[in-house]
Design an enzyme around this catalytic site. Structure first.
Site, short mmCIF file in Angstrom:
data_model
loop_
_atom_site.label_atom_id
_atom_site.label_comp_id
_atom_site.label_asym_id
_atom_site.label_seq_id
_atom_site.Cartn_x
_atom_site.Cartn_y
_atom_site.Cartn_z
N ARG A 1 56.32 50.27 43.01
CA ARG A 1 55.42 49.58 42.09
C ARG A 1 53.94 49.84 42.27
O ARG A 1 53.19 48.98 42.75
CB ARG A 1 55.68 48.07 42.16
CG ARG A 1 57.02 47.71 41.59
CD ARG A 1 57.08 46.31 41.11
NE ARG A 1 56.18 46.05 39.97
CZ ARG A 1 56.45 45.21 39.00
NH1 ARG A 1 57.57 44.56 38.99
NH2 ARG A 1 55.59 45.01 38.04
N ARG B 1 53.01 40.80 47.28
CA ARG B 1 54.05 41.74 46.88
C ARG B 1 53.56 43.18 47.02
O ARG B 1 54.30 44.07 47.38
CB ARG B 1 54.42 41.47 45.42
CG ARG B 1 55.58 42.29 44.93
CD ARG B 1 56.15 41.72 43.64
NE ARG B 1 55.37 42.08 42.48
CZ ARG B 1 55.61 41.61 41.25
NH1 ARG B 1 56.59 40.77 41.05
NH2 ARG B 1 54.87 41.97 40.23
N ARG C 1 57.11 40.56 24.49
CA ARG C 1 55.80 40.44 25.13
C ARG C 1 54.66 40.50 24.12
O ARG C 1 53.51 40.41 24.52
CB ARG C 1 55.64 41.61 26.08
CG ARG C 1 55.52 41.25 27.54
CD ARG C 1 55.50 42.57 28.25
NE ARG C 1 55.06 42.56 29.59
CZ ARG C 1 55.85 42.49 30.65
NH1 ARG C 1 57.14 42.30 30.52
NH2 ARG C 1 55.34 42.62 31.84
N ARG D 1 46.90 43.86 33.80
CA ARG D 1 48.16 43.22 33.38
C ARG D 1 47.93 41.75 33.03
O ARG D 1 48.52 41.23 32.09
CB ARG D 1 49.23 43.36 34.47
CG ARG D 1 49.93 44.71 34.39
CD ARG D 1 50.63 45.07 35.68
NE ARG D 1 51.65 44.12 36.06
CZ ARG D 1 52.06 43.93 37.31
NH1 ARG D 1 51.54 44.61 38.30
NH2 ARG D 1 53.00 43.06 37.56
N LYS E 1 59.61 35.46 37.31
CA LYS E 1 60.60 35.61 36.24
C LYS E 1 61.82 36.39 36.70
O LYS E 1 62.95 35.98 36.45
CB LYS E 1 60.01 36.35 35.02
CG LYS E 1 58.87 35.65 34.32
CD LYS E 1 58.48 36.39 33.04
CE LYS E 1 57.92 37.79 33.27
NZ LYS E 1 56.61 37.81 33.93
P1 ADP Z 1 55.51 42.00 35.35
O1 ADP Z 1 55.81 41.95 36.81
O2 ADP Z 1 54.06 42.19 35.05
O3 ADP Z 1 56.10 40.88 34.59
P2 ADP Z 1 57.43 43.99 34.34
O4 ADP Z 1 58.19 44.47 35.52
O5 ADP Z 1 58.13 43.07 33.41
O6 ADP Z 1 56.06 43.38 34.82
O7 ADP Z 1 56.91 45.24 33.49
C1 ADP Z 1 56.18 46.29 34.07
C2 ADP Z 1 55.51 47.14 32.99
O8 ADP Z 1 56.50 47.65 32.07
C3 ADP Z 1 54.52 46.40 32.09
O9 ADP Z 1 53.24 46.30 32.67
C4 ADP Z 1 54.55 47.28 30.82
O10 ADP Z 1 53.79 48.45 30.97
C5 ADP Z 1 56.01 47.68 30.74
N1 ADP Z 1 56.81 46.73 29.91
C6 ADP Z 1 57.81 45.91 30.36
N2 ADP Z 1 58.30 45.16 29.36
C7 ADP Z 1 57.58 45.49 28.26
C8 ADP Z 1 57.58 45.04 26.92
N3 ADP Z 1 58.41 44.09 26.49
N4 ADP Z 1 56.69 45.61 26.06
C9 ADP Z 1 55.86 46.55 26.45
N5 ADP Z 1 55.78 47.01 27.70
C10 ADP Z 1 56.64 46.49 28.61
#
Ligand code: ADP
Length: 196
Positions: A138, A128, A88, A149, A13
């Site tokens: 990360r 990654r 989300r 996750r 994404k």
């Molecule tokens: P991923 O690579 O899993 O898509 P992101 O980089 O988008 O992860 O997000 C990392 C973390 O940030 C999530 O695991 C969550 O803890 C938090 N987070 C990000 N966006 C949201 C959201 N919309 N609602 C709640 N928590 C979020």
């Protein structure tokens, strides 16, 4: 135009949203990046979300709504934005349209769901993890956190695919292939939505 990206962790994404944003002149809003920045900068918000993120769970809808509202209210979003990582949960989705309407941005017009089989995302994330370990980034890419996750994604985020399908804004895009191939598919969906 408001565009939303959906897809499991590791679907690509972030990479694709950035390319689409550059091509269409829309800001990319990555809530994951915003939260990681807050943690890195040691802000009050960062302190509140650090442990939640490290465990792979979601930050509360209330905190996220405030963060996204502040960001969407900025002048660079006046023509819309590409949301990467938001909404989300059903709660986040339910408050998003009223928010964007209130800000004069219109409802979500296109939801791009990047479809990648679970096996493939798990492989990608472990790749990654090796890279980011080398760069000290990360810690949520650790194996057990990835499992959490994925669970959170299936339980709370995947239902949004049906939610947006019912509203006829969903485009499911095959996320397997080279970055350019996947981008081509997303770009086509985007072009069609822009023309409508
Ligand atoms: P991923 O690579 O899993 O898509 P992101 O980089 O988008 O992860 O997000 C990392 C973390 O940030 C999530 O695991 C969550 O803890 C938090 N987070 C990000 N966006 C949201 C959201 N919309 N609602 C709640 N928590 C979020």
């Amino acid at each position: 135009m408001m565009v939303v990206f959906l897809g499991p962790p590791g679907a690509g994404k972030g990479t694709q949203a950035a390319r689409l944003a550059a091509k269409y002149g829309l800001p990319q809003i990555s809530t994951g990046d915003m939260l990681r920045e807050a943690v890195g900068a040691g802000t009050e918000l960062g302190g509140r979300v650090k442990a939640i993120m490290a465990s792979g769970d979601l930050v509360s809808d209330e905190v996220m709504l405030e963060l996204v509202e502040d960001r969407l209210a900025k002048p660079d979003c006046s023509g819309g934005a590409i949301l990467d990582g938001y909404p989300r949960t059903r709660g986040q989705a339910a408050t998003l349209d009223p928010l964007t309407e209130r800000l004069g941005l219109g409802e979500v017009k296109l939801v791009l769901s990047l479809d990648v089989p679970e096996e493939e995302v798990v492989n990608r994330i472990s790749g990654r993890r090796q890279e980011s370990a080398a760069m000290g980034e990360r810690d949520d890419d650790k194996q057990e956190v990835v499992v959490e996750r994925m669970r959170v994604y299936r339980e709370l985020t995947e239902p949004l695919v049906d939610y947006y399908r019912d509203r006829s804004v969903l485009r499911q895009v095959d996320g397997v292939g080279t970055i350019d191939e996947v981008f081509g598919r997303l770009d086509e969906a985007m072009r069609e939505a822009v023309q409508q």
